[in-house]
Design a protein around this motif. Structure first.
Motif, mmCIF file in Angstrom:
data_model
loop_
_atom_site.group_PDB
_atom_site.id
_atom_site.type_symbol
_atom_site.label_atom_id
_atom_site.label_comp_id
_atom_site.label_asym_id
_atom_site.label_seq_id
_atom_site.Cartn_x
_atom_site.Cartn_y
_atom_site.Cartn_z
ATOM 1 N N THR A 52 73.413 30.306 109.646
ATOM 2 C CA THR A 52 72.890 31.243 111.520
ATOM 3 C C THR A 52 73.031 32.638 111.488
ATOM 4 O O THR A 52 73.326 33.196 112.232
ATOM 5 C CB THR A 52 73.740 30.269 112.080
ATOM 6 O OG1 THR A 52 74.795 29.884 111.981
ATOM 7 C CG2 THR A 52 72.655 28.931 112.931
ATOM 8 N N SER A 53 73.712 33.368 110.060
ATOM 9 C CA SER A 53 74.440 34.834 109.854
ATOM 10 C C SER A 53 73.597 35.489 110.155
ATOM 11 O O SER A 53 72.994 36.066 110.396
ATOM 12 C CB SER A 53 75.080 34.835 109.173
ATOM 13 O OG SER A 53 76.104 34.055 109.295
ATOM 14 N N CYS A 54 72.017 34.775 109.307
ATOM 15 C CA CYS A 54 71.011 34.682 108.398
ATOM 16 C C CYS A 54 69.509 34.644 109.889
ATOM 17 O O CYS A 54 68.760 35.154 110.534
ATOM 18 C CB CYS A 54 70.333 35.383 107.349
ATOM 19 S SG CYS A 54 71.628 36.329 106.960
ATOM 20 N N GLN A 74 68.085 38.045 110.608
ATOM 21 C CA GLN A 74 68.757 39.543 110.219
ATOM 22 C C GLN A 74 68.813 39.494 108.727
ATOM 23 O O GLN A 74 69.662 37.997 108.669
ATOM 24 C CB GLN A 74 69.140 40.533 111.250
ATOM 25 C CG GLN A 74 70.822 39.859 111.327
ATOM 26 C CD GLN A 74 71.539 40.524 111.476
ATOM 27 O OE1 GLN A 74 71.317 41.989 110.897
ATOM 28 N NE2 GLN A 74 72.820 39.533 110.885
ATOM 29 N N LEU A 75 68.599 39.666 107.859
ATOM 30 C CA LEU A 75 69.725 39.138 106.881
ATOM 31 C C LEU A 75 70.481 40.230 106.397
ATOM 32 O O LEU A 75 70.573 41.848 106.446
ATOM 33 C CB LEU A 75 68.283 39.955 105.567
ATOM 34 C CG LEU A 75 68.512 40.184 104.049
ATOM 35 C CD1 LEU A 75 68.603 37.958 103.596
ATOM 36 C CD2 LEU A 75 67.542 40.617 102.670
ATOM 37 N N THR A 76 71.967 39.573 106.380
ATOM 38 C CA THR A 76 72.667 39.978 106.276
ATOM 39 C C THR A 76 72.370 41.194 105.174
ATOM 40 O O THR A 76 73.837 42.238 105.776
ATOM 41 C CB THR A 76 73.997 38.838 106.922
ATOM 42 O OG1 THR A 76 73.513 38.132 107.860
ATOM 43 C CG2 THR A 76 75.849 39.628 106.481
ATOM 44 N N ALA A 107 82.421 38.356 114.295
ATOM 45 C CA ALA A 107 81.593 38.144 113.361
ATOM 46 C C ALA A 107 80.558 36.928 112.900
ATOM 47 O O ALA A 107 81.567 35.970 113.481
ATOM 48 C CB ALA A 107 81.352 39.793 112.303
ATOM 49 N N ALA A 108 79.743 36.681 112.621
ATOM 50 C CA ALA A 108 78.802 35.597 112.439
ATOM 51 C C ALA A 108 79.375 35.252 111.596
ATOM 52 O O ALA A 108 79.008 33.983 110.370
ATOM 53 C CB ALA A 108 77.892 35.355 112.497
ATOM 54 N N ARG A 163 87.252 30.447 114.742
ATOM 55 C CA ARG A 163 86.416 31.151 115.865
ATOM 56 C C ARG A 163 85.187 32.130 115.406
ATOM 57 O O ARG A 163 85.456 33.330 115.668
ATOM 58 C CB ARG A 163 86.816 30.814 117.546
ATOM 59 C CG ARG A 163 87.737 29.228 117.238
ATOM 60 C CD ARG A 163 87.693 29.072 118.780
ATOM 61 N NE ARG A 163 88.775 28.018 119.157
ATOM 62 C CZ ARG A 163 89.587 28.178 119.981
ATOM 63 N NH1 ARG A 163 89.037 28.310 121.018
ATOM 64 N NH2 ARG A 163 90.372 27.193 120.944
ATOM 65 N N LEU A 164 84.602 31.752 115.522
ATOM 66 C CA LEU A 164 83.516 32.939 114.829
ATOM 67 C C LEU A 164 82.879 33.341 115.941
ATOM 68 O O LEU A 164 83.007 32.497 116.973
ATOM 69 C CB LEU A 164 81.824 32.651 113.704
ATOM 70 C CG LEU A 164 82.465 31.956 112.524
ATOM 71 C CD1 LEU A 164 81.615 31.492 111.849
ATOM 72 C CD2 LEU A 164 83.962 33.162 111.820
ATOM 73 N N ASN A 165 81.743 34.600 116.309
ATOM 74 C CA ASN A 165 81.330 34.982 117.616
ATOM 75 C C ASN A 165 81.963 34.909 118.488
ATOM 76 O O ASN A 165 81.722 35.147 119.439
ATOM 77 C CB ASN A 165 80.042 34.043 117.368
ATOM 78 C CG ASN A 165 78.916 33.245 116.304
ATOM 79 O OD1 ASN A 165 79.167 35.215 115.627
ATOM 80 N ND2 ASN A 165 78.780 32.845 115.699
#
Ligand code: FAD
Ligand code: MEZ
Length: 562
Positions: free
Chosen positions: A65-67, A75-77, A151-152, A266-268
């Motif tokens: 899900t980061s991309c 979005q292409l990280t 960040a993700a 925990r991200l995001n």
């Protein structure tokens, strides 16, 4: 269906991605596991039609899900640093407003007024090397820990680290017969920092560096290769066998170690406020979650491990205006948040305006060409093909010298012997950054360096004699004789922010009166003082491990003794 989410909903309802009742976890852990359960792991997704396979990137275990954002434009990280032209599914989806824009003071205050929704012993802010080391250490000391990452994905600048980690007195040095001393490490770091470093911090770094390598190895890292970095008198930069990049390997090791020890990552989750009690001791933080909004989490100890500000254009323009238009080797995550958070509550700053330019960033790119490429044997020449400095000098001197050359850029030149020794060079080739010739003359012609042949022949003579008559380079491990020959264009760019939050030797953050701020700790690039005015290559990762561990242990102690 016009986006990824509606496509899945039509196929098998929202529950194909989310749990019931519909809830999105901040780290999107469940959602990412769902992606993999249907589509397979990254290795299974490898696609040989793609020139670059984003699923096997050096970002390591990046989340799906980061991309591929379900309800938002994908979005292409990778394109944060590269310019890959790659089709992504549902690319036409409309982009939503960024969730992590400006800090919303009203919502922050509301969260504080509401009171904590959760209480832990230690909160670590930022999941780079310093943050992971702190969180693992605090957890091992018996504390209840949560590691928040805005960040993700985890890793920050740490996962981009290329050259290695410095340490003195390791079995690796012993095996290679390298004589080194803690005092030499100390002196090199002080000299490199123009003697503006905090000597007490440098002593700790030097003394505990070997233990830092041992600790990483105990968590599963391989740091068996050794190289020399600029400003160091001997080989003390440790990296994985075969000369692979150190950052992705260390961060991967730390991610696994944290998981094995049940560290709550925990991200995001962006920390937007450090909350203090009336007596000015730490009360907790306000976290802005991508899916959960603003909440206060209480803790007696907070460790700031948010990294530097090398990607915050406003801060660079304010503190180092001469560098405001320079490219940066840094991850987009290096936004200086920790400095702003600490300043806001009265922390003192050390050397805040000292920013390092790395001499060899791929020209017109954000890709670092590691200093260890010179350490392994490359020479550096100007656009005419002439050497102009000892390639192993410190970064500030090398950067200044390049900026004095015509067109303000240089070339690194090396041959096939170096490629065989240095895995990461294949990556530069893969990215199309290398010019190649079967003879030095051919390379000179392709690159327009008219004096390269003479330079190479002179250098080979110095190398054979073991004495560099031109610039006094005292380590010339390779000559330039084995075809093909390579060149890569480089120019200086922002690399490291030496200044930051003032700390003492126990990683306590200091206030304007130089008193420790009760419960607030910091480690890594967010801090100032250790590196003086100029950091030596390999000393930042050592910093994150040594002081990350000190911060984590002391944060746990503070919280558990309270
Ligand atoms: P980072 O690794 O940057 O981690 C900070 C984390 O905090 C990030 O993930 C960020 O997203 C997160 N964060 C920030 N703000 C918030 C917030 N408000 N809330 C929650 N999370 C937040 N050094 C060496 O010693 N050897 C090398 O070989 C080397 N190579 C390098 C190569 C490159 C390309 C770069 C850019 C740097 C290199 N360095 C190297 C320097 C070194 O990598 C960094 O100084 C070091 O990794 C910083 O680690 P850190 O843990 O302090 O910060
Ligand atoms: O410490 C660094 O920043 C480093 C060694 C970078 C590099 O050139 O590899």
């Amino acid at each position: 269906s016009d986006n990824l989410a509606s496509f899945h909903a039509e196929m098998d309802s929202c529950q194909s991605c989310h749990t019931k009742p519909l809830k999105v976890s901040d780290s999107e852990t469940h959602e990412n596991a769902q992606c993999k359960s249907c589509h397979g792991d990254y290795a299974e997704l490898a696609n040989d039609k793609l020139h670059f396979d984003p699923h096997t990137s050096h970002l390591g275990d990046i989340n799906c899900t980061s991309c591929h954002s379900g309800h938002d434009k994908p979005q292409l990280t990778c394109n944060n640093c590269h310019n890959f032209d790659m089709e992504m599914p549902f690319a036409e989806t409309k982009a939503k407003k960024k969730w992590d824009g400006a800090w919303d003071q009203e919502k922050i205050q509301k969260a504080i007024d509401k009171g904590p929704v959760e209480t832990v012993d230690v909160i670590v802010v930022g999941a780079g090397s310093a943050g992971f080391n702190a969180a693992i250490s605090a957890k091992m000391a018996g504390a209840k820990v949560v590691l928040f990452e805005k960040a993700a994905y985890t890793g920050g600048n740490s996962m981009l680290a290329a050259g290695g980690i410095n340490a003195v007195g390791t079995p690796q040095q012993k095996k290679k017969g390298i004589e080194d001393k803690v005092e030499w490490y100390y002196e090199d770091a002080m000299k490199g920092g123009r003697y503006q470093n905090d000597p007490k911090l440098v002593h700790i770094l030097a003394e505990q560096s070997a233990d830092a390598v041992k600790w990483l190895e105990s968590l599963g890292a391989n740091l068996n290769d050794l190289k020399r970095s600029g400003g160091a008198r001997v080989e003390r930069t440790h990296r994985p066998s075969g000369g692979a990049s150190v950052g992705p390997h260390i961060v991967d090791t730390l991610r696994k170690a944290a998981k094995e020890r049940d560290v709550d990552v925990r991200l995001n989750s962006r920390i937007e406020k450090i909350v203090l009690n009336d007596d000015k001791s730490v009360a907790g933080v306000v976290v802005h979650g991508r899916h959960s909004g603003y909440n206060m989490v209480a803790a007696d100890s907070v460790v700031l491990a948010t990294g530097g500000y090398g990607m915050n254009k406003e801060m660079i323009a304010y503190y180092r205006p001469t560098m405001k238009d320079m490219t940066s080797s840094n991850n987009v995550t290096a936004t200086g948040d920790g400095i702003l958070l600490a300043k806001e509550i009265g922390a003192s700053m050390t050397d805040i305006d000292w920013v390092q330019a790395h001499p060899t960033i791929g020209k017109d790119s954000r890709i670092l060409i590691s200093e260890t490429v010179r350490g392994v044997g490359a020479i550096m020449v100007n656009t005419d093909g002439e050497r102009f400095i000892d390639e192993l000098t410190t970064r500030d001197r090398a950067s200044d010298a390049i900026l004095k050359q015509k067109d303000q850029y240089a070339w690194l030149v090396f041959d096939e012997q170096l490629v065989a020794k240095k895995k990461m060079v294949r990556g530069y080739d893969h990215l199309g950054m290398l010019s190649k010739g079967n003879t030095i003359e051919e390379l000179a012609k392709i690159t327009g360096m008219s004096k390269l042949s003479k330079t190479a022949s002179d250098y080979n003579k110095y190398q054979a004699a073991g004495k560099d008559d031109a610039f006094g380079r005292d380590d010339m491990p390779l000559n330039l004789t084995k075809p093909p020959f390579y060149a890569v264009k480089v120019a200086p760019g922002i690399h490291h922010t030496m200044g930051g939050v003032a700390v003492d030797t126990d990683a306590n953050v200091l206030n304007l009166q130089s008193w420790k701020m009760s419960g607030l700790f910091a480690a890594g690039e967010v801090t100032g003082g250790l590196h003086g005015f100029n950091r030596l290559g390999g000393n930042a990762i050592a910093d994150t491990v040594v002081f990350g561990r000190i911060a984590g242990e002391n944060a746990a102690k503070h919280a558990l003794e309270k």
